[in-house]
Design a protein around this motif. Structure first.
Motif, PDB file in Angstrom:
ATOM      1  N   VAL A 123       0.840  -1.199   0.000  1.00  0.00           N
ATOM      2  CA  VAL A 123       0.000   0.000   0.000  1.00  0.00           C
ATOM      3  C   VAL A 123       0.872   1.245   0.000  1.00  0.00           C
ATOM      4  CG1 VAL A 123      -1.777   1.272   1.260  1.00  0.00           C
ATOM      5  CG2 VAL A 123      -1.826  -1.233   1.199  1.00  0.00           C
ATOM      6  N   GLU A 124       1.841   1.235   0.872  1.00  0.00           N
ATOM      7  CA  GLU A 124       2.847   2.291   0.975  1.00  0.00           C
ATOM      8  C   GLU A 124       4.048   1.708   1.692  1.00  0.00           C
ATOM      9  OE1 GLU A 124       1.234   4.395   5.087  1.00  0.00           O
ATOM     10  OE2 GLU A 124       0.647   5.233   3.151  1.00  0.00           O
ATOM     11  N   ARG A 125       5.054   2.510   1.892  1.00  0.00           N
ATOM     12  CA  ARG A 125       6.263   1.990   2.526  1.00  0.00           C
ATOM     13  C   ARG A 125       5.942   1.418   3.913  1.00  0.00           C
ATOM     14  NH1 ARG A 125      11.916   5.307   3.692  1.00  0.00           N
ATOM     15  NH2 ARG A 125      13.088   3.503   4.482  1.00  0.00           N
ATOM     16  N   GLY A 126       6.297   0.151   4.103  1.00  0.00           N
ATOM     17  CA  GLY A 126       6.082  -0.503   5.391  1.00  0.00           C
ATOM     18  C   GLY A 126       4.637  -0.825   5.689  1.00  0.00           C
ATOM     19  N   CYS A 127       3.791  -0.852   4.656  1.00  0.00           N
ATOM     20  CA  CYS A 127       2.362  -1.125   4.878  1.00  0.00           C
ATOM     21  C   CYS A 127       1.850  -2.013   3.748  1.00  0.00           C
ATOM     22  CB  CYS A 127       1.588   0.184   4.930  1.00  0.00           C
ATOM     23  SG  CYS A 127      -0.169  -0.031   5.297  1.00  0.00           S
ATOM     24  N   TYR A 128       1.182  -3.119   4.108  1.00  0.00           N
ATOM     25  CA  TYR A 128       0.728  -4.094   3.120  1.00  0.00           C
ATOM     26  C   TYR A 128      -0.753  -4.403   3.296  1.00  0.00           C
ATOM     27  CZ  TYR A 128       5.686  -4.964   2.263  1.00  0.00           C
ATOM     28  OH  TYR A 128       7.020  -4.825   1.931  1.00  0.00           O
ATOM     29  N   GLY A 129      -1.401  -4.707   2.172  1.00  0.00           N
ATOM     30  CA  GLY A 129      -2.798  -5.126   2.185  1.00  0.00           C
ATOM     31  C   GLY A 129      -2.963  -6.423   1.413  1.00  0.00           C
ATOM     32  N   LEU A 130      -4.214  -6.905   1.314  1.00  0.00           N
ATOM     33  CA  LEU A 130      -4.487  -8.169   0.634  1.00  0.00           C
ATOM     34  C   LEU A 130      -4.908  -7.922  -0.814  1.00  0.00           C
ATOM     35  CD1 LEU A 130      -6.472 -10.265   3.282  1.00  0.00           C
ATOM     36  CD2 LEU A 130      -4.020 -10.227   2.826  1.00  0.00           C
ATOM     37  N   THR A 131      -4.460  -8.815  -1.694  1.00  0.00           N
ATOM     38  CA  THR A 131      -4.903  -8.800  -3.083  1.00  0.00           C
ATOM     39  C   THR A 131      -6.170  -9.646  -3.205  1.00  0.00           C
ATOM     40  OG1 THR A 131      -3.578 -10.749  -3.631  1.00  0.00           O
ATOM     41  CG2 THR A 131      -2.522  -8.591  -3.877  1.00  0.00           C
TER      42      THR A 131
END
Length: 287
Positions: A195-203
């Motif tokens: 999503v952004e640096r150091g931040c993740y979401g699900l596909t």
């Protein structure tokens, strides 16, 4: 093939005879007895026969026609290892070319040495077994996706991310999933997106995988639920302090951060006493 084998061992000083007491070829020099089995191809029957001959002779060889491109054949390399393991020799014969080649001499196999060489592989097996939570793989099955410790951790991260919409690598590490940064970064299964640096979401495939593994989620996430609840139950000022230290010192290890936290919890009197001891020690060194 018999003529080639006979001439080869005769030149080496052996007395050679064919068909002696069910042995295809025997070669004798002083007290050293060599038994050779001649066949048109390598088979399980031939291996069994050769192993039985080991009870009678000092050395046992298998003689077969030379196969084509055997050096590039992976299966042949595995067969060669089996022959070494059984302490059998291997000879290739080409009667049309009057060619004979000893590929492998019989030698006692050093099992302990082999285990030392493969010690790292053994440790990897034990480590993988200990890291797994589930036991979903059926031994001997092929063409199926295996449930490895890595996949289990990836599924746990799916669950964590679904509860928080987005997650940072430290969220997984805090719950005991040490490989969280690598799993999110490499995204081997395509379940996560940055999503952004150091931040993740699900596909979309991540949401689908979460539904596919719905039945095993309770088993995989039982410990995470307890740890997550413990984290949520921490006093707000303690959680803020933990995060502040990590933000100010991102390169420090967990142990260093823990030491820093310990120093923050000391009373002013303890800190003053420690500073006094340091001052006295400094004066003593100068004196």
């Amino acid at each position: 093939m018999y003529d080639l084998v006979r001439d080869h061992f005769t030149d080496l000083g052996y007395r050679v005879q064919g068909e002696v007491k069910s042995c295809d070829v025997t070669a004798l020099k002083e007290d050293l007895l060599i038994i050779l089995e001649l066949k048109k191809s390598l088979s399980m029957e031939l291996l069994i026969q050769a192993v039985k001959r080991q009870r009678l002779g000092d050395l046992t060889y298998i003689c077969i026609p030379k196969p084509k491109n055997y050096m590039k054949n992976r299966k042949f390399q595995e067969i060669l290892y089996l022959l070494k393991r059984l302490s059998l020799g291997l000879i290739f014969c080409e009667p049309d070319r009057q060619f004979i080649e000893v590929i492998l001499h019989p030698e006692d196999y050093n099992l302990e040495r082999s285990k030392k060489i493969n010690k790292k592989h053994r440790e990897q097996i034990i480590s993988e077994m200990q890291a797994r939570t589930t036991s979903l793989n059926k031994g001997g099955s092929r063409g199926r996706k295996l449930m490895t410790a890595y996949r289990e951790d990836a599924i746990r991260l799916l669950w964590i991310c679904s509860r928080r919409e987005t997650m940072a690598p430290r969220d997984g590490v805090k719950l005991g999933i040490v490989k969280t940064p690598a799993i999110l970064r490499d995204n081997h299964y395509g379940w996560f997106h940055k999503v952004e640096r150091g931040c993740y979401g699900l596909t979309e495939s991540g949401h689908k995988a979460l539904a596919d593994y719905d039945q095993i989620l309770p088993e995989l996430t039982q410990d995470l639920l307890l740890q997550d609840q413990t984290t949520q139950d921490l006093p707000q000022d303690q959680m803020t302090q933990d995060q502040t230290i990590r933000d100010l010192h991102p390169d420090q290890t967990t142990q260093e951060i823990s030491s820093r936290q310990l120093s923050l919890t000391k009373s002013p009197e303890q800190a003053s006493a420690k500073q006094t001891r340091r001052t006295k020690a400094s004066k003593a060194n100068k004196g």
